[in-house]
Design an enzyme around this catalytic site. Sequence first.
Site, PDB file in Angstrom:
ATOM      1  N   SER A  96     -25.035 -68.808 -51.688  1.00 19.58           N
ATOM      2  CA  SER A  96     -25.027 -69.542 -52.790  1.00 19.58           C
ATOM      3  C   SER A  96     -25.672 -71.086 -52.582  1.00 19.58           C
ATOM      4  O   SER A  96     -24.399 -71.595 -51.943  1.00 19.58           O
ATOM      5  CB  SER A  96     -23.832 -69.460 -53.806  1.00 19.58           C
ATOM      6  OG  SER A  96     -24.088 -70.522 -54.945  1.00 19.58           O
ATOM      7  N   LYS A 118     -29.393 -67.449 -53.468  1.00 26.36           N
ATOM      8  CA  LYS A 118     -29.310 -68.110 -54.891  1.00 26.36           C
ATOM      9  C   LYS A 118     -29.159 -69.507 -55.041  1.00 26.36           C
ATOM     10  O   LYS A 118     -28.444 -70.201 -53.994  1.00 26.36           O
ATOM     11  CB  LYS A 118     -27.861 -67.517 -55.468  1.00 26.36           C
ATOM     12  CG  LYS A 118     -27.168 -68.225 -56.552  1.00 26.36           C
ATOM     13  CD  LYS A 118     -25.875 -67.544 -57.014  1.00 26.36           C
ATOM     14  CE  LYS A 118     -24.724 -68.419 -57.449  1.00 26.36           C
ATOM     15  NZ  LYS A 118     -23.533 -67.670 -57.899  1.00 26.36           N
ATOM     16  N   LYS A 139     -28.799 -73.107 -57.318  1.00 24.22           N
ATOM     17  CA  LYS A 139     -28.336 -73.842 -58.539  1.00 24.22           C
ATOM     18  C   LYS A 139     -29.195 -74.584 -59.173  1.00 24.22           C
ATOM     19  O   LYS A 139     -30.202 -75.359 -58.533  1.00 24.22           O
ATOM     20  CB  LYS A 139     -27.044 -74.640 -58.255  1.00 24.22           C
ATOM     21  CG  LYS A 139     -25.864 -73.888 -57.492  1.00 24.22           C
ATOM     22  CD  LYS A 139     -24.999 -73.233 -58.617  1.00 24.22           C
ATOM     23  CE  LYS A 139     -23.988 -72.678 -57.951  1.00 24.22           C
ATOM     24  NZ  LYS A 139     -23.191 -71.836 -59.033  1.00 24.22           N
ATOM     25  N   ASP A 185     -28.576 -70.114 -60.768  1.00 24.71           N
ATOM     26  CA  ASP A 185     -27.383 -69.922 -61.479  1.00 24.71           C
ATOM     27  C   ASP A 185     -27.427 -71.402 -62.114  1.00 24.71           C
ATOM     28  O   ASP A 185     -27.208 -72.394 -61.467  1.00 24.71           O
ATOM     29  CB  ASP A 185     -26.250 -69.746 -60.513  1.00 24.71           C
ATOM     30  CG  ASP A 185     -24.798 -69.913 -61.149  1.00 24.71           C
ATOM     31  OD1 ASP A 185     -24.872 -69.996 -62.310  1.00 24.71           O
ATOM     32  OD2 ASP A 185     -23.707 -69.775 -60.374  1.00 24.71           O
ATOM     33  N   GLU A 216     -28.609 -66.465 -63.626  1.00 23.00           N
ATOM     34  CA  GLU A 216     -26.858 -66.412 -63.862  1.00 23.00           C
ATOM     35  C   GLU A 216     -26.576 -67.318 -64.702  1.00 23.00           C
ATOM     36  O   GLU A 216     -26.845 -68.561 -64.684  1.00 23.00           O
ATOM     37  CB  GLU A 216     -26.366 -66.731 -62.615  1.00 23.00           C
ATOM     38  CG  GLU A 216     -24.623 -66.439 -62.589  1.00 23.00           C
ATOM     39  CD  GLU A 216     -24.089 -66.449 -61.007  1.00 23.00           C
ATOM     40  OE1 GLU A 216     -24.889 -66.265 -60.148  1.00 23.00           O
ATOM     41  OE2 GLU A 216     -23.150 -66.644 -60.893  1.00 23.00           O
ATOM     42  N   ASP A 247     -21.369 -64.655 -65.515  1.00 21.03           N
ATOM     43  CA  ASP A 247     -20.341 -64.957 -64.734  1.00 21.03           C
ATOM     44  C   ASP A 247     -19.185 -65.597 -65.606  1.00 21.03           C
ATOM     45  O   ASP A 247     -18.626 -64.882 -66.203  1.00 21.03           O
ATOM     46  CB  ASP A 247     -20.968 -66.031 -63.751  1.00 21.03           C
ATOM     47  CG  ASP A 247     -19.865 -66.689 -63.023  1.00 21.03           C
ATOM     48  OD1 ASP A 247     -18.703 -66.513 -63.080  1.00 21.03           O
ATOM     49  OD2 ASP A 247     -20.279 -67.506 -62.006  1.00 21.03           O
ATOM     50  N   LYS A 264     -15.919 -62.027 -60.130  1.00 22.08           N
ATOM     51  CA  LYS A 264     -14.919 -62.697 -59.492  1.00 22.08           C
ATOM     52  C   LYS A 264     -13.527 -62.280 -59.620  1.00 22.08           C
ATOM     53  O   LYS A 264     -13.207 -62.605 -61.110  1.00 22.08           O
ATOM     54  CB  LYS A 264     -15.228 -64.347 -59.769  1.00 22.08           C
ATOM     55  CG  LYS A 264     -16.477 -64.904 -59.442  1.00 22.08           C
ATOM     56  CD  LYS A 264     -16.582 -66.148 -59.811  1.00 22.08           C
ATOM     57  CE  LYS A 264     -18.044 -66.970 -59.472  1.00 22.08           C
ATOM     58  NZ  LYS A 264     -18.189 -68.256 -59.982  1.00 22.08           N
ATOM     59  N   GLY A 316     -17.926 -65.903 -55.733  1.00 22.54           N
ATOM     60  CA  GLY A 316     -16.861 -66.653 -54.900  1.00 22.54           C
ATOM     61  C   GLY A 316     -16.511 -68.111 -55.632  1.00 22.54           C
ATOM     62  O   GLY A 316     -17.356 -68.364 -56.682  1.00 22.54           O
TER      63      GLY A 316
HETATM   64  O1  OSB Z   1     -20.918 -70.196 -60.646  1.00 24.92           O
HETATM   65  O2  OSB Z   1     -20.939 -68.821 -58.766  1.00 24.92           O
HETATM   66  C1  OSB Z   1     -20.626 -69.927 -59.350  1.00 24.92           C
HETATM   67  C2  OSB Z   1     -18.597 -72.103 -56.504  1.00 24.92           C
HETATM   68  C3  OSB Z   1     -17.807 -72.667 -57.299  1.00 24.92           C
HETATM   69  C4  OSB Z   1     -17.719 -72.418 -58.886  1.00 24.92           C
HETATM   70  C5  OSB Z   1     -18.627 -71.320 -59.390  1.00 24.92           C
HETATM   71  C6  OSB Z   1     -19.772 -71.006 -58.651  1.00 24.92           C
HETATM   72  C7  OSB Z   1     -19.770 -71.238 -57.040  1.00 24.92           C
HETATM   73  C8  OSB Z   1     -20.797 -70.683 -56.217  1.00 24.92           C
HETATM   74  C9  OSB Z   1     -20.454 -70.570 -54.672  1.00 24.92           C
HETATM   75  O3  OSB Z   1     -21.714 -70.465 -56.526  1.00 24.92           O
HETATM   76  C10 OSB Z   1     -19.977 -69.198 -54.491  1.00 24.92           C
HETATM   77  C11 OSB Z   1     -19.537 -69.271 -53.215  1.00 24.92           C
HETATM   78  O4  OSB Z   1     -20.039 -69.278 -52.086  1.00 24.92           O
HETATM   79  O5  OSB Z   1     -18.047 -69.129 -52.965  1.00 24.92           O
HETATM   80 MG    MG Z   2     -21.985 -68.529 -61.069  1.00 21.42          MG
END
Ligand code: OSB
Ligand code: MG
Length: 361
Positions: A130, A155, A157, A182, A207, A232, A256, A284
């Site tokens: 991510s 992935k 953002k 995401d 996402e 999510d 999660k 995560g």
């Molecule tokens: O939306 O998946 C998410 C990190 C913090 C809060 C929300 C998200 C995320 C990530 C990173 O996308 C996930 C990771 O690498 O731990």
């Molecule tokens: Mg997410």
Amino acid sequence: MKLQMRLVTMPMVTPFETSFGRETHRNALIFNLEHDGISAYSECVTDRDPHYSYEDNTTASHIISDYLASRVKGLPEPSEFIESVVDVKGHNMAKAAMEMLLWDYHSRAGNIPLHRALGKSRGYAMVGVSIGMDSVENVAKRAADAKNSGYMRVKIKIKKGRERELVSRVRSAIGDFPMSVDANTDYRISDLETLKSLDEFGLVYMEQPLEHTDIVDHAYLAKNIRTPVCLDESILSEEDARKAIDIGACKVINIKPGRVGGLTESVRIAKKAREKGCHVWVGGMLETGIGRAFNVAMASNGLIDYPGDTSPNSRYFNRDIVRNPFKMEGGKIKPNDNPGTGVDVDREELEKVTVWKKDLL
Ligand code: OSB
Ligand code: MG
């Protein structure tokens, strides 16, 4: 028996930016349960601010101190613990921290690796990455680097107004390689045309484009775009998953354990989703090596069919609080085969990053 809560703060290798903010540090509540010569650890996935969900470190430490710790006292099985706290509405992240502590305790006591205790394990987690928001050039470069280092999916953002150019440039940088976006709830159904315009990039899924409370508009969106929708923030339980899948709001779920109240509910969601033809993967929350181990155990479950967001520890922290960080090989991470999470906590380092501690039991 001893139950201790502490707050740690750890600088991240690279600040992590999403549509809801920029994290330069992981500020985590860490729990340690000592009983009968067994030492179990867990982490609450909340952070300093309530930007991903309404829970944050302050609400979690309040709920755990005043309502949940006393119910850990009899060392119930994780599923019994969850049943015993239904009178506390919501606060899944706080509940998950205690539930996972009990998973670690009981699997250490029973001499079984956590990933085996959860059911049929695949023996490894499939790993995706991510990538936080940054300049288009930097994101494209990091996506290409991630693909070259073996990750199984990239992935990125996105947020309103920062999607088309970014997605297009990353797509050119990685070619025909599994890619997702995401939005962390940044769009509204009135943005349908913008989201639909991403169809041409062949994303494996999109996402959480819309609000966390809104599975109804997600269903409308899903019917009007080709890209599969992944939820999510909206999925807090097996019941949420059932309803979302049944009304067509998602074809994929990011599980999660911290968000859904723990591993018991995570396994239930994975079963229900797969029965209904919905894909699942494990996300995560930038966890330290302690919380990461629970995600890796869950991501190794045979029910999980897509690569998740459980990168190796070194991607997040230069110095973690565990002595046995996860390593990625060929896009896979092996869960620890020692009892429980198998995490070997570096107690000296843990003390160094501690802001405060409090005895709960
Ligand atoms: O939306 O998946 C998410 C990190 C913090 C809060 C929300 C998200 C995320 C990530 C990173 O996308 C996930 C990771 O690498 O731990
Ligand atoms: Mg997410």
